[in-house]
Design a protein around this motif. Structure first.
Motif: not given
Length: 101
Positions: A72-79
């Motif tokens: 969420a803190w990275r615009g929805g990108r999956m780690p």
């Protein structure tokens, strides 16, 4: 009881129960993706004591929250697996989410 690595937990997170507790070797001060982990169901940990030679890291439901927050803190990108492990270890040792750099 399940023995794996922290990377294994991340890779198989969707297959694991929220009720599992994660333990790491007691003699390791630092954890990373290659760190061996032991997963125990809460009912296997009746007395709240870590198995001999192990120490508590996190509960699986917290791991899910850590990774959802990371995304969420990275615009929805999956780690990636490595990023997920880093976020989990950061949370476990600092009781805080990994900040966005």
């Amino acid at each position: 009881m399940i023995a794996t690595s922290l990377q294994g937990v991340v890779r198989h997170l969707d297959e694991l129960s929220d009720e599992l507790l994660i333990y790491v070797p007691a003699d390791r001060e630092v954890a990373d993706g290659d760190t061996p982990v032991l997963l125990l169901a809460e009912e296997e940990d009746e007395h709240g004591d870590a198995p001999d030679g192990w120490r508590y890291l996190l509960e699986l439901f917290i791991v899910r929250d850590v990774l959802e927050t990371w995304s969420a803190w990275r615009g929805g990108r999956m780690p990636t697996v490595q990023e997920a492990c880093q976020a989990i270890v950061h949370y476990a040792f600092h009781d805080a989410y990994l900040p966005v750099e």
